[in-house]
Design a protein around this motif. Structure first.
Motif, PDB file in Angstrom:
ATOM      1  N   ALA A 286      48.700  43.299  16.485  1.00 44.06           N
ATOM      2  CA  ALA A 286      50.144  43.522  16.575  1.00 44.06           C
ATOM      3  C   ALA A 286      50.486  44.838  17.254  1.00 44.06           C
ATOM      4  N   VAL A 287      49.648  45.858  17.053  1.00 43.45           N
ATOM      5  CA  VAL A 287      49.951  47.169  17.633  1.00 43.45           C
ATOM      6  C   VAL A 287      49.096  47.475  18.868  1.00 43.45           C
ATOM      7  N   GLY A 288      48.159  46.564  19.187  1.00 42.15           N
ATOM      8  CA  GLY A 288      47.321  46.776  20.363  1.00 42.15           C
ATOM      9  C   GLY A 288      46.160  47.719  20.152  1.00 42.15           C
ATOM     10  N   LEU A 289      45.666  47.803  18.913  1.00 39.95           N
ATOM     11  CA  LEU A 289      44.520  48.664  18.634  1.00 39.95           C
ATOM     12  C   LEU A 289      43.276  48.081  19.295  1.00 39.95           C
ATOM     13  N   GLY A 290      42.554  48.887  20.049  1.00 42.90           N
ATOM     14  CA  GLY A 290      41.410  48.415  20.815  1.00 42.90           C
ATOM     15  C   GLY A 290      40.188  48.135  19.962  1.00 42.90           C
ATOM     16  N   LEU A 291      39.683  46.906  20.062  1.00 43.37           N
ATOM     17  CA  LEU A 291      38.449  46.503  19.397  1.00 43.37           C
ATOM     18  C   LEU A 291      37.439  46.097  20.464  1.00 43.37           C
ATOM     19  N   ASP A 292      36.152  46.274  20.188  1.00 39.38           N
ATOM     20  CA  ASP A 292      35.150  45.812  21.148  1.00 39.38           C
ATOM     21  C   ASP A 292      34.822  44.347  20.905  1.00 39.38           C
ATOM     22  N   GLU A 293      33.861  43.829  21.672  1.00 35.14           N
ATOM     23  CA  GLU A 293      33.560  42.396  21.608  1.00 35.14           C
ATOM     24  C   GLU A 293      32.993  41.961  20.267  1.00 35.14           C
ATOM     25  N   GLY A 295      34.148  43.318  17.394  1.00 38.19           N
ATOM     26  CA  GLY A 295      35.190  43.546  16.404  1.00 38.19           C
ATOM     27  C   GLY A 295      35.274  44.952  15.870  1.00 38.19           C
ATOM     28  N   TYR A 296      34.438  45.869  16.361  1.00 33.80           N
ATOM     29  CA  TYR A 296      34.506  47.258  15.921  1.00 33.80           C
ATOM     30  C   TYR A 296      35.681  47.968  16.602  1.00 33.80           C
ATOM     31  N   VAL A 297      36.290  48.900  15.887  1.00 34.37           N
ATOM     32  CA  VAL A 297      37.353  49.709  16.485  1.00 34.37           C
ATOM     33  C   VAL A 297      36.722  50.673  17.495  1.00 34.37           C
ATOM     34  N   LYS A 298      37.236  50.669  18.695  1.00 32.36           N
ATOM     35  CA  LYS A 298      36.705  51.531  19.750  1.00 32.36           C
ATOM     36  C   LYS A 298      37.277  52.948  19.608  1.00 32.36           C
ATOM     37  N   VAL A 299      36.380  53.935  19.624  1.00 33.54           N
ATOM     38  CA  VAL A 299      36.796  55.337  19.513  1.00 33.54           C
ATOM     39  C   VAL A 299      36.025  56.178  20.524  1.00 33.54           C
ATOM     40  N   ASP A 300      36.568  57.376  20.796  1.00 37.87           N
ATOM     41  CA  ASP A 300      35.834  58.326  21.627  1.00 37.87           C
ATOM     42  C   ASP A 300      35.038  59.259  20.715  1.00 37.87           C
ATOM     43  N   SER A 301      34.489  60.314  21.288  1.00 37.05           N
ATOM     44  CA  SER A 301      33.628  61.218  20.513  1.00 37.05           C
ATOM     45  C   SER A 301      34.386  62.001  19.450  1.00 37.05           C
TER      46      SER A 301
END
Length: 468
Positions: A286-293, A295-301
């Motif tokens: 709904a908010v467009g939170l980025g997940l990888d293929e 299903g993990y939440v994608k984050v930077d360092s």
């Protein structure tokens, strides 16, 4: 509408530690968590409620039972009429969990953290803040930390239910299974298999991979497997499960091994084939939170997601699914939000398997170091040459040190033996500061202690072990 500086979604090791550290740093903090145990809200997530803590409580109880039944005779102690009260054992486990989960609730109160019981769901952005549905009530937060953890992975052929259980079900058997099957020879499978084997179950462990503990050092994995087989755990590798059928009496598993089809009957079947990120109900789409293929939440360092003001830590971002890794990420992120230099060194995270003997390691294995092109030297020392281990009556296993042959930098330490979960910490400290095997070897260790084996292994890296 209540407003917070930091709102944490998830009350497991990542979430509750992040909340506590954020509150210590002066942030107005809330934590919304939907975990329940026995129908009641319970902070601590999987680890404290149905994972790390209860499993270690049962491992300790079962090890004491086996020690009294089989090992104390060598100490001149004879025990007649030994009995096991499984109900009391399980009650003790629950008491340990209650004390620790209650302790988190106390820490929240002490640090003035608002605890909200229920589901946390991302709703929408509102300027520089986020609207979050916290158990049915909308609240605002300038920074939102997603720490929703992970869930057991189901085997499609064997969904959880009935006689097929995951870790929480395996911690609550009301009677000892006569025949117990375990799918998965990882940390959870081996630990839970060990508990019920000690208490009298005939345990078979089925693993799809071709070997045991492939992430561990080869020498440690080989020694551990030898010890577990001596104890009666029956391992099968390169197994392909083709059918799982339940009945009132138990579970029938059909699998192929070495091109042969095998059918086995079990009273209970534990499925322990890994964990998946838990984002159900989070509102990520709904908010467009980025997940990888996966299903993990994608984050930077710095644990930042693709959405400004939303961060993620712990199992839900992948990597090592360990409570202490998640806790360190919680501390690091809270400190970063306060403008400090929070950091996690992922290269020296310790791994521990709480079997008997215990297994622990940190840093690079010998193979990984060589694969990285490093010139490697190793040192190894057995517990069988250690006075304290012999006095305990448990001289199994060894400590192995891996160092750079050119610089002497300590690259990794690998252990199998008594209480190695408590010995790995000093080696992590040495590696954290970029120390050498010489630093470890020159550190004075009290005598007689098990820790002397660590010192001797470091000495052995330069072929100067004193007691071998």
């Amino acid at each position: 509408m209540d407003s917070y500086d930091v709102l944490v979604i998830g009350g497991g090791p990542a979430g509750y530690v992040a909340a506590i550290r954020a509150a210590q740093l002066g942030f107005k903090t809330a934590c919304v968590d939907d975990f329940t145990r026995d129908g009641k809200p319970s902070l601590g997530g999987t680890c404290l409620n149905v994972g790390c803590i209860p499993s270690k409580a049962l491992l300790d109880s079962s090890e004491k039972f086996e020690m009294i039944a089989h090992d104390v005779a060598d100490h001149g102690i004879t025990v007649d009429g030994l009995k096991m009260d499984l109900g009391k054992m399980l009650s003790r486990k629950t008491g340990v969990v209650d004390k620790l989960t209650g302790g988190i609730a106390y820490l929240f109160k002490k640090n003035k953290i608002t605890s909200i019981s229920g589901l946390g769901k991302l709703v929408r952005a509102d300027g520089d803040e986020w609207i979050v549905d916290a158990a049915g009530t909308e609240v605002k937060a300038r920074n939102v930390i997603v720490a929703t953890g992970s869930s057991p992975r189901e085997l499609p052929l064997a969904p959880f239910g009935g006689h097929v259980v995951e870790n929480s079900g395996a911690l609550a058997f009301t009677e000892v299974p006569q025949k117990l099957g375990v799918i998965g020879a990882g940390v959870i499978g081996v630990e839970l298999g060990s508990v019920w084997r000690r208490l009298g179950a005939d345990v078979t462990i089925l693993e799809a991979l071709p070997g045991f503990l492939l992430a561990a050092d080869d020498a440690v994995a080989k020694e551990a497997l030898k010890q577990f087989k001596k104890q009666g755990l029956d391992f099968h590798f390169s197994v392909n499960i083709t059918k799982v059928e339940q009945s009132d009496m138990g579970v029938t598993v059909t699998y192929t091994e070495k091109e042969q089809e095998v059918t086995a009957q079990y009273d209970k079947l534990i499925v322990s084939i890994g964990r998946i990120p838990h984002t159900s109900g989070l509102g990520a789409d709904a908010v467009g939170l980025g997940l990888d293929e996966r299903g993990y939440v994608k984050v930077d360092s710095h644990y930042r997601t693709n959405l400004k003001g939303i961060y993620a830590i712990g199992d839900v971002i992948g990597g090592a699914m360990l409570a202490h890794k998640a806790e360190e990420e919680g501390v690091a992120l809270a400190e970063q939000l306060a403008g400090q230099a929070g950091h996690v060194n992922y290269d020296v995270i310790p791994w521990v398997i709480y079997t008997s003997p215990e297994i622990a390691w940190a840093g690079l294995t010998e193979k990984a170091a060589k694969d990285a092109g490093l010139n490697v030297k190793t040192g190894q020392f057995p517990f069988s040459a250690n006075g304290r281990a012999l006095g305990h009556g448990d001289p199994r296993g060894f400590v192995k040190v891996v160092a750079d042959a050119d610089t002497d930098k300590l690259l990794g330490v690998h252990m199998v033996g008594p209480n190695v979960s408590e010995l790995i910490g000093e080696t992590v400290a040495i590696m954290e500061f970029g120390g050498s095997s010489e630093d470890l070897a020159r550190t004075i260790h009290a005598h007689p202690t098990l820790s002397e084996v660590v010192k001797e292994a470091a000495l052995a890296a330069d072929k100067r072990a004193l007691h071998m």
